[in-house]
Each structure stands twice: as structure tokens, then as C-alpha cells.
Scaffold this active site. Structure first.
Site, short mmCIF file in Angstrom:
data_model
loop_
_atom_site.label_atom_id
_atom_site.label_comp_id
_atom_site.label_asym_id
_atom_site.label_seq_id
_atom_site.Cartn_x
_atom_site.Cartn_y
_atom_site.Cartn_z
N ASP A 34 31.33 -15.15 18.71
CA ASP A 34 31.82 -15.09 17.33
C ASP A 34 30.68 -14.71 16.39
O ASP A 34 30.86 -13.97 15.43
CB ASP A 34 32.35 -16.46 16.87
N SER A 83 41.37 -15.70 2.93
CA SER A 83 40.16 -16.38 3.40
C SER A 83 38.97 -15.87 2.61
O SER A 83 39.10 -14.95 1.81
CB SER A 83 39.98 -16.15 4.90
N GLU A 118 32.14 -27.43 -0.23
CA GLU A 118 32.89 -28.14 0.81
C GLU A 118 32.32 -27.78 2.18
O GLU A 118 31.80 -26.69 2.37
CB GLU A 118 34.37 -27.72 0.76
N LYS A 120 32.60 -26.41 5.73
CA LYS A 120 33.53 -25.43 6.31
C LYS A 120 33.78 -25.81 7.77
O LYS A 120 32.95 -25.62 8.64
CB LYS A 120 32.91 -24.04 6.22
N ARG A 141 48.24 -19.62 9.14
CA ARG A 141 47.90 -18.57 8.19
C ARG A 141 48.58 -17.24 8.57
O ARG A 141 49.02 -16.50 7.72
CB ARG A 141 46.38 -18.37 8.17
N LYS A 320 27.76 -19.31 5.41
CA LYS A 320 27.67 -19.72 6.81
C LYS A 320 26.26 -20.22 7.16
O LYS A 320 25.28 -19.79 6.56
CB LYS A 320 28.00 -18.53 7.71
N CYS A 430 -1.84 -3.46 35.07
CA CYS A 430 -2.98 -2.56 34.95
C CYS A 430 -3.82 -2.72 36.21
O CYS A 430 -4.05 -3.84 36.68
CB CYS A 430 -3.80 -2.94 33.71
N CYS A 435 -8.71 -6.18 32.78
CA CYS A 435 -8.22 -5.56 31.55
C CYS A 435 -7.64 -6.59 30.56
O CYS A 435 -8.04 -6.64 29.41
CB CYS A 435 -7.18 -4.51 31.88
ZN LIG Z 1 -5.58 -1.89 31.35
#
Ligand SMILES: [Zn+2]
Length: 680
Positions: A34, A83, A118, A120, A141, A320, A430, A435
Site C-alpha cells: 500500500d 475521502s 483526528e 486516521k 463507501r 500520513k 580488486c 586496495c
Molecule cells: Zn583497487
């Protein structure tokens, strides 16, 4: 974004959102969270705000939700069940308020109860109709205009009163009352039902809302009765003479409805932020899921004046909580080298808020993971963050591609030292074993006192940043974001802020320190000062790192040797450094990062011109570095080693081998008193 580009993106987003919604609502398949879907909808909403003429009536931002099922009687809502639009950040909230006030053509009438906040609740919106105080109809709804009649099912929910009463003279119960509210499942019930389902070998639900939604639509009311749904009422449709939305809650309470005790009226945006943040932190304490707060203009006249735009009222908004998943774009992939030389790809993201902080990096683990995801540079992806770890890329939304995305290939040579890259199981490394460790040493040097002097950024922190892929090279330090640092354990909000501030402050650096920071072999602080002096004599003022490159890239080994203290070995080392394209890239990155070079203080007079000093032992009246600075300001030079070119060796207490060397070469040796006289 340009309009033609925006139009394309809007079309793609609409298609993609519809695809996920169809899968969810019709096929009962959840292909994306969601939160990630919300993130896509938000991007669409923002683009439509920017280009209002690109809004079409079929846009997902214009619709309310689910079609009514066939099995239930249809109910036409007397007033549409709309909504709210979503806001995800304080900026979104400020933008909402500005839009509203622009629409009204005046500021709101601010009082200590301007806004009503409020919780939610993540449940289902239901309409309840009472006639002569008796509950006669409940509906979903639906699409906002037509819902489903689920009266029998809702009557099993104990929190919903079947009959209302008058308990407060202030609020008269009308013969017909339309109430709206939420039906939801508590976390406890959710766990209980899922345990039962599991024991039966039946489907386990993803979240409480899914069970609530499934339950109210059960054709057999016994099933819903066995699931203890709960409910809060929060809205009255019609006029009871209530001036504020807050009064509707009071009225509902007086009629015997269940209202949420945590809702409250507040004065300002700041108060809203406080309410929001409090519940974002404390939501776990509630026995039901909330996914944000709803903010409504408390004054009903103003609320009505705001009217409706698209599917939502202007004078209300859902603020939200920050999602734990979001969608964003992969802007690049860089390699981070581990201590043992393993190369880990790290995604550079378009900044996005996940779990309350803005991030710009996500780990990709290894090359196989990039292939498994099918990831290309430029892709839209879902990033998620669980707990306090660096976020991960969990999904590529391939349908949002434009065709301009680029494949990522592992390089055949290491970008740090140019050694061959070899495959070792799933890892690439590497071929030079040292290194990674060397790069770390270099970065420790880069932030140290004589160089960039970034306070609070010791070796442990450098290690951490490297391990998490937040930095790949020295220039990356300057693009670190507060959110990236906050992610790491042990980093409170304050120290992340401090480090970012400190880094920004240190973007201004004295030229000799900058040269020293490059970590050129055999170039210590002294030599860096001499190089800086030479550059300054030749070029005057320089401010960009690229100018340093241009100068030192064009200077020959012979010319370098004319600089005092620079012997053949040092000259070759400097020459090689400034003829290596990897260093050129790095210096260009410094340029882009906005590193600003400053010139050391001007030379006062040339009293000590052509005089070369070597200091040995300690001086009583000043530190060694102060002494060197004073020599330099009088046009002289301070070097480290005694040679025939040396004019004076200054011997403090406990002089070292340099004194013996001076005597051997017949160089003049002076004490502190004589030295101070020379400086006068
Ligand atoms: Zn390297």
C-alpha cells in the site's frame, strides 16, 4: 520536469497504478505494498498539481475506490462519501494550507481551535443512518456515491449503538441522523483470527483492514459476529447548528456514539506537526492500526466554503505517517570498496523520505542482486527500510521505463587504484589485496587535522560510512545527507546534523591544506606549503580545485625540482599524481562538490627572501608551526631536511640529528634568541 516529459510520466503512472489496483481489488493479489502504491499516487498527484491541465477524469487521483459488490443492495449516499487527499511531509501540509487560503482568497480565521486533528484509523469508512433514534441502515463507501447495504453485518458490531439517546440539552437528536465513522479490527483480534486461520490451514490475512473489509462484506452475519470489530464515529451529515467540527464529536458522544478520545482541536500548523509526530512515535501503544492523522478546518462555515476538488474536500487532508516503503528513481550506481577489496554496488537515489528520514543511498549487496532485480540506472524502484538499517531496493517497476535506462556493468579495473577486478563467488574484488585498506588509510588522512580537519569524523566513522556504502571516495563526503547519516546506529539526530554542518563548513580550505589532503606520496605539510607558494607566485589567486590540477598537470619534473625541499623522488611522485586520470576525476568531483580554496595570508615583507630555515628541537616562545608560519610571512622558507641550500638551522632545546647534520655541512646554527631577532 518539462511538460512533454511530465505528460509521458503521468500516463505511465496512471497505467501502473491502475494495474496494481486492479490486481488488488479484482484479482485479490497484492503485487505492491500500500505504501509503495501511495508513493506512486503521490508522485502523480504532485505532477498534476504542477500541470493542472494534464488532469483527466480517469486519473486515479480523481476516484474514490472499490465498486459495490453485486450481492448487496445498493445504497445511494445522500451526500457523497468523499475521502481526503494525502500529505506525507510538513512541506505537503504547508502547500495544502497555502492552496486552501489562495482558494478562499484570504487567510483562515485563526483561533486556538483552527484545526481539528483526528487519528486516521486504518479501517473501513461506513455510513450509519438513524431514524427516530434507531439504526436503520449501514453502508460502505463504495464509489463514494453508491455503496453496499451491510446493515445486518454492522448490527453485530457492539461499538455501534443500535439506538441513540439524548443526554445533553445542547444537542437535540433529529428525527433522521446520518453519521459517518470507521469500522476496524483491533490488533489483538487480528492476531487471534490469524492464529485460528493458521490452525485451520486457511488464508492468513496481511493486515487488520483486510479482515475488517472481508468481514463486513460477509453474506453470513454469523461470521462477522465471530470477529470482534470495533468502531468510532466521527462525522455528522446535516445541520444540528454545530459551529465547529469539534461539536459534531461532542454531539455524537452525547447521543451515545463511540468517539476517539485522542482527537483534539489545535491552533496552528506547528501544533498539527506536534500532534502528528507524537502519534507517529506512539502509535504502537494503541490497540488499533493508524496510518496518519486527519486534519480538518474546525470552523464548519470555512470548511464548506472550501468546497470539493476532484474526490476530496479542500479544507481537510490526511497527513500520513512516513511510510516504510516508497518509490524513487535510481540516479546512479557506485561501487564501494571494502577493507578486503570486495566491491559492493550502492544505488544513488533521488532523495526520498522513508521511515521519517530523507535518504539518498540504498545497498544493492552484489552484482547478482542487480541482475536478480533486473535493475537499470534510471529505473523507478521500491525502496524499503526495516529498522535502523540502510534501505534496500526491493522491486523494480519496469512498466515505468522510458527506454533511456542504462545497464550497469561491473568495471574490469578498480576505480580506486586501477588494479584488475576479479570475480570471486558472487563477489567482485580488486586484485590488489591492500586496495581497500589503503583507501581507508587515505580517507582517515583526508579528514585529519592538517588536511580537511572534519571534526567528529574519525576512522571509526569513516569505516562505518564506507561499510554502509554512503561514501565511495573522498569527494562523496561532501554530498552526505543528514538522513543518510541518521540511519546509522549510534547517530542521534543531533550528531548527524552536526557532522553535516561541519562538513559544509569545511568546504572552504586553505590551498596548502588541500594539496596535503590529496595524500600524494612524499608530500607532507611542508612540501604542500611550498607547492602552494609556488602556485600562488605563478597564478596569483586560485579558488577551484580544477585550477590546482591545471597548474600541476603542466609542470615538468625538472621545474618541480626547483622548489626547495623537492628532490627527484618527490618530484616524480607529484608528477605521477597529476598525470593519473583517476585523480583528475576525483579533483573534478571536488570541484562539483563546491570545494573552495583560500589563499594563505599574504607575505608581510620580504625580509627573509631566499632564506631557508630548518627547525630542530623545541622553542620556548612559540610552537614549531607558528615559527614556520612567521618565516613564511617574511618571505622565507621552512623545510624539513638540512642541505647545503639551508641558510639557518634553528636549534631549540633537545635538538635532534639535524644539528649534527648542520655542523657536518657547515650550515649556520642559531639559537631561539637570534631567531627571534631575525623575525623582528
Ligand atoms: Zn583497487
Amino acid at each position: 520536469m518539462e511538460k512533454t516529459q511530465a505528460k509521458k510520466r503521468i500516463e505511465q503512472l496512471k497505467k501502473s497504478i491502475n494495474h496494481y489496483r486492479y490486481a488488488y481489488h479484482v484479482l485479490d493479489k497484492s503485487l505492491i505494498s500500500d505504501e509503495a502504491l501511495d508513493s506512486l499516487k503521490k508522485e502523480l498527484f504532485d505532477l498534476e498539481q504542477q500541470f493542472p491541465d494534464l488532469v483527466t477524469s480517469d486519473s486515479p487521483t480523481q476516484r474514490i475506490g472499490g465498486k459495490p459488490l453485486k450481492e448487496f443492495k445498493k445504497v445511494h449516499h445522500e451526500a457523497p462519501m468523499i475521502s481526503f487527499n494525502d500529505a506525507f511531509s510538513r512541506e505537503d501540509m504547508r502547500a495544502w494550507l497555502t492552496r486552501l487560503e489562495n482558494y478562499l482568497g484570504r487567510p483562515l480565521r485563526y483561533t486556538d481551535k483552527t484545526f481539528y486533528c483526528e487519528l486516521k484509523i486504518d479501517g473501513l469508512a461506513i455510513e450509519f443512518i438513524y431514524e427516530n433514534s434507531v439504526l436503520v441502515q449501514c453502508s460502505t463507501r463504495g464509489n463514494g456515491f453508491i455503496g453496499e447495504d451491510i446493515t445486518q453485518n454492522i448490527k453485530t458490531v457492539e461499538a455501534v449503538p443500535l439506538r441513540l439517546k439524548e443526554t445533553d440539552k445542547k444537542y437535540k437528536l433529529p428525527s433522521r441522523l446520518i453519521v459517518r465513522g470507521e469500522v476496524f479490527l483491533s490488533k489483538k483480534e487480528f492476531e487471534r483470527i490469524n492464529k485460528e486461520q493458521e490452525a485451520k490451514g486457511a488464508k492468513v490475512y496481511a493486515n487488520p483492514r483486510n479482515i475488517a473489509a472481508g468481514s463486513v462484506r460477509q453474506l453470513d452475519p454469523k461470521v462477522i459476529a465471530s470477529r470482534k470489530l470495533d468502531s468510532f464515529q466521527y462525522d455528522i451529515i446535516g445541520d444540528l447548528g454545530q459551529q465547529y467540527h469539534e461539536n459534531e464529536h461532542e454531539a455524537l458522544k452525547s447521543f451515545g456514539c463511540k468517539i476517539n478520545p485522542h482527537n483534539k482541536a489545535v491552533a496552528s500548523l506547528e501544533d498539527i506537526f506536534e500532534f502528528h509526530d507524537y502519534w507517529a512515535k506512539n502509535r504502537e501503544e494503541l490497540d488499533y492500526e493508524i496510518d496518519g492523522i486527519v486534519v480538518i478546518i474546525n470552523d464548519n462555515r470555512e470548511y464548506k466554503e472550501g468546497g470539493v476538488i476532484g474526490k476530496a474536500p479542500r479544507a481537510g487532508i490526511a497527513f500520513k505517517f512516513s511510510p516504510r516503503e516508497a518509490t524513487t528513481i535510481i540516479e546512479g550506481i557506485k561501487l564501494q570498496i571494502g577493507r578486503t577489496g570486495v566491491l559492493t554496488p550502492v544505488a544513488e537515489l533521488r532523495s526520498v523520505e522513508v521511515g521519517g528520514i530523507t535518504i539518498s543511498h540504498a545497498t544493492l549487496h552484489n552484482y547478482d542482486e542487480i541482475q536478480r532485480l533486473g535493475l537499470k540506472i534510471g529505473d523507478t524502484v521500491v525502496v524499503s527500510r526495516a529498522g535502523d538499517v540502510i534501505p534496500q531496493v526491493t522491486k523494480v517497476l519496469k512498466e515505468l521505463r522510458t527506454g533511456k535506462e542504462k545497464d550497469f556493468k561491473m568495471p574490469s579495473v578498480c576505480s580506486v587504484d586501477g588494479s584488475k577486478v576479479i570475480k570471486d563467488g558472487v563477489a567482485y574484488r580488486c586484485s590488489n589485496k591492500n586496495c581497500g585498506a589503503r583507501q581507508r588509510e587515505y580517507l582517515y588522512h583526508f579528514v585529519s587535522k592538517g588536511a580537511f580537519d572534519i571534526d567528529g569524523m574519525g576512522p571509526k566513522i569513516i569505516d562505518r560510512f564506507l561499510d554502509e556504502g554512503l561514501i565511495g571516495d573522498a569527494a562523496d563526503i561532501f554530498s552526505l545527507k543528514e538522513g543518510d547519516i541518521k540511519l546509522l546506529e549510534r547517530f542521534g539526530e543531533k550528531s548527524a546534523e552536526n557532522i553535516v554542518e561541519e562538513i559544509q563548513l569545511k568546504k572552504k580550505i586553505l590551498l596548502p591544506r588541500f594539496i596535503y589532503s590529496l595524500g600524494i606520496i612524499h608530500v607532507g605539510e611542508e612540501t604542500a606549503i611550498l607547492l602552494s607558494d609556488r602556485l600562488q607566485k605563478e597564478k596569483g589567486k586560485v579558488s577551484a580545485p580544477a585550477e590546482v590540477w591545471n597548474f600541476l598537470n603542466h609542470i615538468s619534473i625538472n621545474e618541480l625540482q626547483e622548489i626547495p625541499d623537492v628532490g627527484p623522488k618527490v618530484a616524480v611522485s607529484i608528477y605521477n599524481y597529476f598525470h593519473d586520470t583517476r585523480h583528475h576525476d576525483l579533483i573534478n568531483k571536488f570541484n562539483k562538490a563546491g570545494i573552495l580554496l583560500e589563499m594563505p595570508p599574504k607575505i608581510k615583507n620580504e625580509k627573509l627572501k631566499n632564506k631557508i630555515f630548518v627547525l630542530t628541537g623545541s622553542l620556548k616562545s612559540m610552537s614549531r608551526s607558528d615559527a614556520k608560519e612567521k618565516i613564511r610571512l617574511l618571505g622565507g622558507e621552512a623545510t624539513e631536511s638540512v642541505s647545503k641550500k639551508t641558510s639557518y638551522v634553528v636549534a631549540g632545546s633537545d635538538p635532534g640529528s639535524k644539528l649534527a647534520q648542520a655542523n657536518k655541512l657547515g650550515v649556520k646554527v642559531i639559537g631561539e634568541k637570534d631567531f627571534i631577532k631575525l623575525l623582528d
